[in-house]
Design a protein around this motif. Structure first.
Motif, PDB file in Angstrom:
ATOM      1  N   ARG A 114      47.353  30.591  36.460  1.00 21.08           N
ATOM      2  CA  ARG A 114      46.459  29.372  35.759  1.00 21.08           C
ATOM      3  C   ARG A 114      45.152  29.253  36.816  1.00 21.08           C
ATOM      4  O   ARG A 114      44.287  28.836  36.686  1.00 21.08           O
ATOM      5  CB  ARG A 114      47.381  28.254  36.058  1.00 21.08           C
ATOM      6  CG  ARG A 114      48.376  28.259  34.809  1.00 21.08           C
ATOM      7  CD  ARG A 114      48.966  26.861  35.003  1.00 21.08           C
ATOM      8  NE  ARG A 114      48.102  25.681  34.438  1.00 21.08           N
ATOM      9  CZ  ARG A 114      48.285  24.380  35.005  1.00 21.08           C
ATOM     10  NH1 ARG A 114      48.747  24.233  36.135  1.00 21.08           N
ATOM     11  NH2 ARG A 114      47.347  23.669  34.660  1.00 21.08           N
ATOM     12  N   ALA A 115      45.398  29.473  38.059  1.00 20.25           N
ATOM     13  CA  ALA A 115      44.565  29.131  39.078  1.00 20.25           C
ATOM     14  C   ALA A 115      43.410  30.354  39.154  1.00 20.25           C
ATOM     15  O   ALA A 115      42.065  29.854  39.322  1.00 20.25           O
ATOM     16  CB  ALA A 115      45.093  28.990  40.601  1.00 20.25           C
ATOM     17  N   ALA A 116      43.675  31.590  38.922  1.00 18.51           N
ATOM     18  CA  ALA A 116      42.589  32.521  38.969  1.00 18.51           C
ATOM     19  C   ALA A 116      41.931  32.746  37.729  1.00 18.51           C
ATOM     20  O   ALA A 116      40.966  33.633  37.490  1.00 18.51           O
ATOM     21  CB  ALA A 116      43.487  33.683  39.533  1.00 18.51           C
ATOM     22  N   LEU A 117      42.570  32.165  36.268  1.00 20.55           N
ATOM     23  CA  LEU A 117      41.635  32.821  35.349  1.00 20.55           C
ATOM     24  C   LEU A 117      40.215  32.391  35.347  1.00 20.55           C
ATOM     25  O   LEU A 117      39.651  33.170  34.698  1.00 20.55           O
ATOM     26  CB  LEU A 117      42.672  32.133  33.907  1.00 20.55           C
ATOM     27  CG  LEU A 117      43.813  33.067  33.422  1.00 20.55           C
ATOM     28  CD1 LEU A 117      44.550  32.270  32.249  1.00 20.55           C
ATOM     29  CD2 LEU A 117      43.059  34.329  32.813  1.00 20.55           C
ATOM     30  N   VAL A 122      35.403  35.292  34.597  1.00 18.14           N
ATOM     31  CA  VAL A 122      34.107  35.783  34.952  1.00 18.14           C
ATOM     32  C   VAL A 122      33.418  37.052  35.079  1.00 18.14           C
ATOM     33  O   VAL A 122      32.617  37.974  34.651  1.00 18.14           O
ATOM     34  CB  VAL A 122      33.500  34.871  36.482  1.00 18.14           C
ATOM     35  CG1 VAL A 122      32.132  35.589  37.102  1.00 18.14           C
ATOM     36  CG2 VAL A 122      33.566  33.394  36.267  1.00 18.14           C
ATOM     37  N   ALA A 123      34.740  37.871  35.647  1.00 18.24           N
ATOM     38  CA  ALA A 123      34.480  39.170  36.015  1.00 18.24           C
ATOM     39  C   ALA A 123      35.180  40.170  34.610  1.00 18.24           C
ATOM     40  O   ALA A 123      34.847  41.333  34.796  1.00 18.24           O
ATOM     41  CB  ALA A 123      35.430  39.563  37.001  1.00 18.24           C
ATOM     42  N   GLU A 124      35.842  39.408  33.649  1.00 22.66           N
ATOM     43  CA  GLU A 124      36.358  40.051  32.659  1.00 22.66           C
ATOM     44  C   GLU A 124      37.543  40.932  33.241  1.00 22.66           C
ATOM     45  O   GLU A 124      37.332  42.321  33.038  1.00 22.66           O
ATOM     46  CB  GLU A 124      35.463  40.997  31.719  1.00 22.66           C
ATOM     47  CG  GLU A 124      34.427  40.152  31.210  1.00 22.66           C
ATOM     48  CD  GLU A 124      33.620  40.489  29.996  1.00 22.66           C
ATOM     49  OE1 GLU A 124      33.510  41.953  30.099  1.00 22.66           O
ATOM     50  OE2 GLU A 124      32.945  39.727  29.245  1.00 22.66           O
ATOM     51  N   GLY A 125      38.194  40.424  34.281  1.00 22.35           N
ATOM     52  CA  GLY A 125      39.076  41.111  35.004  1.00 22.35           C
ATOM     53  C   GLY A 125      40.619  41.502  34.281  1.00 22.35           C
ATOM     54  O   GLY A 125      40.746  41.530  33.150  1.00 22.35           O
ATOM     55  N   THR A 126      41.684  41.845  35.053  1.00 18.43           N
ATOM     56  CA  THR A 126      42.986  42.227  34.583  1.00 18.43           C
ATOM     57  C   THR A 126      43.711  41.654  35.541  1.00 18.43           C
ATOM     58  O   THR A 126      43.858  41.457  36.817  1.00 18.43           O
ATOM     59  CB  THR A 126      43.182  43.519  34.959  1.00 18.43           C
ATOM     60  OG1 THR A 126      41.879  44.385  34.430  1.00 18.43           O
ATOM     61  CG2 THR A 126      44.528  44.263  34.449  1.00 18.43           C
ATOM     62  N   PHE A 166      38.339  36.642  25.914  1.00 19.37           N
ATOM     63  CA  PHE A 166      37.469  36.658  27.158  1.00 19.37           C
ATOM     64  C   PHE A 166      37.429  37.995  27.819  1.00 19.37           C
ATOM     65  O   PHE A 166      36.967  37.917  28.950  1.00 19.37           O
ATOM     66  CB  PHE A 166      37.999  35.414  28.155  1.00 19.37           C
ATOM     67  CG  PHE A 166      38.174  34.239  27.554  1.00 19.37           C
ATOM     68  CD1 PHE A 166      37.219  33.515  27.123  1.00 19.37           C
ATOM     69  CD2 PHE A 166      39.739  33.798  27.175  1.00 19.37           C
ATOM     70  CE1 PHE A 166      37.508  32.082  26.616  1.00 19.37           C
ATOM     71  CE2 PHE A 166      39.869  32.534  26.707  1.00 19.37           C
ATOM     72  CZ  PHE A 166      38.757  31.873  26.267  1.00 19.37           C
ATOM     73  N   ASN A 167      38.175  38.874  27.131  1.00 15.50           N
ATOM     74  CA  ASN A 167      37.932  40.340  27.488  1.00 15.50           C
ATOM     75  C   ASN A 167      38.900  40.542  29.025  1.00 15.50           C
ATOM     76  O   ASN A 167      38.299  41.093  29.918  1.00 15.50           O
ATOM     77  CB  ASN A 167      36.514  40.787  27.976  1.00 15.50           C
ATOM     78  CG  ASN A 167      35.776  40.865  26.465  1.00 15.50           C
ATOM     79  OD1 ASN A 167      36.190  41.523  25.625  1.00 15.50           O
ATOM     80  ND2 ASN A 167      34.574  40.602  26.374  1.00 15.50           N
TER      81      ASN A 167
END
Length: 273
Positions: A114-117, A122-126, A166-167
């Motif tokens: 929840r906190a990191a999404l 922004v980075a389209e991360g994993t 959001f990729n």
């Protein structure tokens, strides 16, 4: 070198430490965390940005994510690795201890996600959630731990579809036995229970598994799991699940057997215990 950033929980030993070292070797900016920051000072010496993080603390989670936001502004990978195993017959496990198991293994990753999404979008991360083969197959004595990992798997499946627009990718890492102190702590947690006489065979099976699992030829190393995590974070279209090790792949296939067949196997274990 890369300009990518990863946040890893549970870096004091085992899988978390090996994962932090591997990402550092590949040039990532690594935020390595542990409940006690003194346990990871050597990672700081190696270049990691270390911090104390208890995944059961909302304040700790908010503080670490705010730090990453201030210093980087985005996050390419979140590795939810912190966790432990609570083993014992469900009748012998108090609700308070079951809650603690879920607080670390389920609510902890949920807090971090929840906190990191916002930074991951922004980075389209994993998101890499470290589960277990016991998140696919539950055995006698493993109901509490498997329950927490089953829950993590279910949440990951739902989350994967929710963040796909959001990729952002969501990956489950499913190790079998790993050469860490996990089994030692699991045995200690079981020793703290107050057993009745009804489940001697369950406690014997827990003791046997914690004694021999670290020396089995099917046991994976923390480095093997770390490599799987790193590979999943580094590709543009990762798999949704990564069983790690031969035993893990075997257990995943065993899950396809009818329930009554697996129950019969457990019955044989009970009779020979």
């Amino acid at each position: 070198m890369t300009d990518e950033t990863v946040l890893i929980t549970g870096c004091s030993s085992g899988i978390g430490r090996a994962t932090a070292e591997l990402f550092l070797d590949d040039g990532w900016t690594v935020y390595a965390t542990s409940r006690n920051a003194d346990d990871i000072t050597d990672l700081a010496d190696d270049g990691a940005r270390t911090d104390a993080l208890d995944v059961t603390s909302n304040d700790d989670v908010a503080r670490v994510i705010d730090r990453i936001d201030d210093e980087i502004g985005s996050l390419d990978c979140l590795v939810n690795n912190a966790g432990y195993g609570l083993y014992g017959p469900l009748e012998d496990i108090p609700a308070t201890e079951l809650h603690d198991q879920f607080d670390v293994n389920v609510y902890g990753p949920h807090r971090l996600i929840r906190a990191a999404l916002p930074l991951l979008r922004v980075a389209e991360g994993t998101v890499c959630n470290v589960s277990s083969v016991q998140g696919r197959l539950s055995v006698p004595g493993g109901g509490a731990y498997s329950g927490s990992k089953f829950a993590l798997e279910a949440m990951s499946d739902a989350l994967r579809a929710e963040v796909e627009p959001f990729n952002v990718d969501v990956v489950l890492i499913e190790p079998g036995p790993v050469e860490t102190n996990f089994q030692e702590r699991a045995g200690s947690e079981a020793d703290d229970l107050i057993p009745g006489n009804e489940y001697d065979w369950v406690y014997e099976s827990i003791e046997d598994s914690t004694t021999v699992s670290g020396s089995l030829p099917i046991t994976s190393t923390p480095e093997e799991v770390a490599t799987t995590i790193h590979d999943a974070a580094s590709v543009s279209a990762p798999e949704t699940r990564y069983p790690v090790g031969r035993f893990a792949r075997l257990v995943v296939n065993t899950r396809l057997l009818p329930d009554r067949v697996r129950d019969a196997v457990f019955g044989l274990v009970r009779r020979f215990a």
